[in-house]
Design a protein around this motif. Sequence first.
Motif, PDB file in Angstrom:
ATOM      1  N   ALA A  37      10.231  -5.318  -2.739  1.00 10.04           N
ATOM      2  CA  ALA A  37       8.807  -5.102  -2.993  1.00 10.04           C
ATOM      3  C   ALA A  37       8.564  -3.700  -3.536  1.00 10.04           C
ATOM      4  O   ALA A  37       7.874  -3.519  -4.543  1.00 10.04           O
ATOM      5  N   ILE A  38       9.143  -2.707  -2.878  1.00 15.39           N
ATOM      6  CA  ILE A  38       8.971  -1.323  -3.303  1.00 15.39           C
ATOM      7  C   ILE A  38       9.575  -1.109  -4.685  1.00 15.39           C
ATOM      8  O   ILE A  38       8.988  -0.448  -5.543  1.00 15.39           O
ATOM      9  N   SER A  39      10.734  -1.688  -4.922  1.00 12.14           N
ATOM     10  CA  SER A  39      11.391  -1.562  -6.223  1.00 12.14           C
ATOM     11  C   SER A  39      10.536  -2.148  -7.341  1.00 12.14           C
ATOM     12  O   SER A  39      10.374  -1.537  -8.404  1.00 12.14           O
ATOM     13  N   ASN A  40       9.961  -3.315  -7.120  1.00 12.03           N
ATOM     14  CA  ASN A  40       9.116  -3.930  -8.142  1.00 12.03           C
ATOM     15  C   ASN A  40       7.830  -3.153  -8.347  1.00 12.03           C
ATOM     16  O   ASN A  40       7.343  -3.037  -9.474  1.00 12.03           O
ATOM     17  N   LEU A  41       7.290  -2.594  -7.283  1.00 11.39           N
ATOM     18  CA  LEU A  41       6.098  -1.766  -7.418  1.00 11.39           C
ATOM     19  C   LEU A  41       6.411  -0.529  -8.259  1.00 11.39           C
ATOM     20  O   LEU A  41       5.630  -0.151  -9.136  1.00 11.39           O
ATOM     21  N   GLU A  42       7.571   0.062  -8.032  1.00 14.97           N
ATOM     22  CA  GLU A  42       7.978   1.221  -8.818  1.00 14.97           C
ATOM     23  C   GLU A  42       8.111   0.853 -10.305  1.00 14.97           C
ATOM     24  O   GLU A  42       7.675   1.606 -11.178  1.00 14.97           O
ATOM     25  N   ILE A  43       8.685  -0.292 -10.595  1.00 16.15           N
ATOM     26  CA  ILE A  43       8.818  -0.728 -11.990  1.00 16.15           C
ATOM     27  C   ILE A  43       7.444  -0.939 -12.610  1.00 16.15           C
ATOM     28  O   ILE A  43       7.216  -0.602 -13.771  1.00 16.15           O
ATOM     29  N   SER A  44       6.513  -1.468 -11.833  1.00 11.90           N
ATOM     30  CA  SER A  44       5.143  -1.636 -12.322  1.00 11.90           C
ATOM     31  C   SER A  44       4.537  -0.281 -12.704  1.00 11.90           C
ATOM     32  O   SER A  44       3.922  -0.140 -13.763  1.00 11.90           O
ATOM     33  N   PHE A  45       4.748   0.725 -11.846  1.00  6.28           N
ATOM     34  CA  PHE A  45       4.267   2.077 -12.147  1.00  6.28           C
ATOM     35  C   PHE A  45       4.936   2.624 -13.401  1.00  6.28           C
ATOM     36  O   PHE A  45       4.291   3.247 -14.240  1.00  6.28           O
ATOM     37  N   GLN A  46       6.239   2.410 -13.529  1.00  3.29           N
ATOM     38  CA  GLN A  46       6.971   2.903 -14.701  1.00  3.29           C
ATOM     39  C   GLN A  46       6.451   2.292 -15.998  1.00  3.29           C
ATOM     40  O   GLN A  46       6.564   2.891 -17.056  1.00  3.29           O
ATOM     41  N   ASN A  47       5.859   1.104 -15.889  1.00  2.00           N
ATOM     42  CA  ASN A  47       5.304   0.439 -17.063  1.00  2.00           C
ATOM     43  C   ASN A  47       3.817   0.721 -17.249  1.00  2.00           C
ATOM     44  O   ASN A  47       3.162   0.079 -18.061  1.00  2.00           O
ATOM     45  N   GLY A  48       3.289   1.687 -16.493  1.00  3.62           N
ATOM     46  CA  GLY A  48       1.931   2.155 -16.732  1.00  3.62           C
ATOM     47  C   GLY A  48       0.876   1.755 -15.726  1.00  3.62           C
ATOM     48  O   GLY A  48      -0.266   2.183 -15.829  1.00  3.62           O
ATOM     49  N   PHE A  49       1.225   0.945 -14.724  1.00  8.30           N
ATOM     50  CA  PHE A  49       0.220   0.582 -13.719  1.00  8.30           C
ATOM     51  C   PHE A  49      -0.158   1.829 -12.939  1.00  8.30           C
ATOM     52  O   PHE A  49       0.703   2.579 -12.490  1.00  8.30           O
ATOM     53  N   ASP A  50      -1.459   2.068 -12.789  1.00 15.91           N
ATOM     54  CA  ASP A  50      -1.875   3.296 -12.105  1.00 15.91           C
ATOM     55  C   ASP A  50      -3.101   3.118 -11.215  1.00 15.91           C
ATOM     56  O   ASP A  50      -3.795   4.074 -10.913  1.00 15.91           O
ATOM     57  N   ASN A  51      -3.344   1.899 -10.750  1.00 14.89           N
ATOM     58  CA  ASN A  51      -4.482   1.659  -9.870  1.00 14.89           C
ATOM     59  C   ASN A  51      -4.028   1.850  -8.415  1.00 14.89           C
ATOM     60  O   ASN A  51      -3.808   0.889  -7.683  1.00 14.89           O
ATOM     61  N   TYR A  52      -3.898   3.108  -8.015  1.00 13.74           N
ATOM     62  CA  TYR A  52      -3.360   3.434  -6.703  1.00 13.74           C
ATOM     63  C   TYR A  52      -4.275   2.995  -5.564  1.00 13.74           C
ATOM     64  O   TYR A  52      -3.784   2.653  -4.488  1.00 13.74           O
ATOM     65  N   ALA A  53      -5.566   2.975  -5.793  1.00 12.22           N
ATOM     66  CA  ALA A  53      -6.490   2.509  -4.755  1.00 12.22           C
ATOM     67  C   ALA A  53      -6.226   1.047  -4.425  1.00 12.22           C
ATOM     68  O   ALA A  53      -6.244   0.648  -3.256  1.00 12.22           O
ATOM     69  N   THR A  54      -5.971   0.251  -5.447  1.00 12.90           N
ATOM     70  CA  THR A  54      -5.661  -1.168  -5.228  1.00 12.90           C
ATOM     71  C   THR A  54      -4.362  -1.306  -4.450  1.00 12.90           C
ATOM     72  O   THR A  54      -4.274  -2.106  -3.511  1.00 12.90           O
ATOM     73  N   VAL A  55      -3.359  -0.531  -4.814  1.00 12.14           N
ATOM     74  CA  VAL A  55      -2.061  -0.605  -4.142  1.00 12.14           C
ATOM     75  C   VAL A  55      -2.210  -0.269  -2.667  1.00 12.14           C
ATOM     76  O   VAL A  55      -1.638  -0.928  -1.800  1.00 12.14           O
ATOM     77  N   ARG A  56      -3.000   0.747  -2.361  1.00  8.95           N
ATOM     78  CA  ARG A  56      -3.177   1.161  -0.960  1.00  8.95           C
ATOM     79  C   ARG A  56      -4.003   0.165  -0.142  1.00  8.95           C
ATOM     80  O   ARG A  56      -3.844   0.101   1.074  1.00  8.95           O
ATOM     81  N   SER A  57      -4.843  -0.631  -0.809  1.00 11.24           N
ATOM     82  CA  SER A  57      -5.720  -1.537  -0.057  1.00 11.24           C
ATOM     83  C   SER A  57      -5.365  -3.019  -0.182  1.00 11.24           C
ATOM     84  O   SER A  57      -5.969  -3.841   0.492  1.00 11.24           O
ATOM     85  N   ASP A  58      -4.398  -3.348  -1.007  1.00  6.41           N
ATOM     86  CA  ASP A  58      -4.044  -4.751  -1.225  1.00  6.41           C
ATOM     87  C   ASP A  58      -3.384  -5.320   0.031  1.00  6.41           C
ATOM     88  O   ASP A  58      -2.313  -4.867   0.437  1.00  6.41           O
ATOM     89  N   PRO A  59      -4.004  -6.325   0.656  1.00  2.97           N
ATOM     90  CA  PRO A  59      -3.410  -6.893   1.871  1.00  2.97           C
ATOM     91  C   PRO A  59      -2.051  -7.557   1.622  1.00  2.97           C
ATOM     92  O   PRO A  59      -1.240  -7.658   2.546  1.00  2.97           O
ATOM     93  N   ASP A  60      -1.787  -7.967   0.407  1.00  3.61           N
ATOM     94  CA  ASP A  60      -0.482  -8.548   0.099  1.00  3.61           C
ATOM     95  C   ASP A  60       0.634  -7.521   0.210  1.00  3.61           C
ATOM     96  O   ASP A  60       1.796  -7.868   0.418  1.00  3.61           O
ATOM     97  N   LEU A  61       0.280  -6.253   0.063  1.00  3.11           N
ATOM     98  CA  LEU A  61       1.273  -5.179   0.154  1.00  3.11           C
ATOM     99  C   LEU A  61       1.311  -4.534   1.535  1.00  3.11           C
ATOM    100  O   LEU A  61       2.069  -3.597   1.755  1.00  3.11           O
ATOM    101  N   SER A  62       0.520  -5.026   2.474  1.00  2.00           N
ATOM    102  CA  SER A  62       0.455  -4.407   3.802  1.00  2.00           C
ATOM    103  C   SER A  62       1.815  -4.302   4.497  1.00  2.00           C
ATOM    104  O   SER A  62       2.047  -3.317   5.206  1.00  2.00           O
ATOM    105  N   PRO A  63       2.744  -5.239   4.303  1.00  2.00           N
ATOM    106  CA  PRO A  63       4.047  -5.078   4.967  1.00  2.00           C
ATOM    107  C   PRO A  63       4.828  -3.836   4.527  1.00  2.00           C
ATOM    108  O   PRO A  63       5.690  -3.372   5.252  1.00  2.00           O
TER     109      PRO A  63
END
Length: 75
Positions: A37-63
């Motif tokens: 999960a963390i690895s894929n999130l990092e790849i998403s960031f490397q490709n330009g994703f930058d909505n950090y508020a969503t990442v911090r509040s997304d219940p799917d990422l709570s684990p």
Amino acid sequence: MGGYESKASNALDEFELQAAHYNMACAHAQLGNLEEAISNLEISFQNGFDNYATVRSDPDLSPIQQEKGFEVLME
């Protein structure tokens, strides 16, 4: 001679890569595959994703939100 040869590209654009890896991060987090999960999130960031508020509040990422790797990535 049969068959058809396509000249179309099957590559994903930047937005599609962001979304695909973000969604895979969510799926892996829900399945308990925290490192994936963390690895894929990092790849998403490397490709330009930058909505950090969503990442911090997304219940799917709570684990992963309490994992050290997550915090390092969010810095």
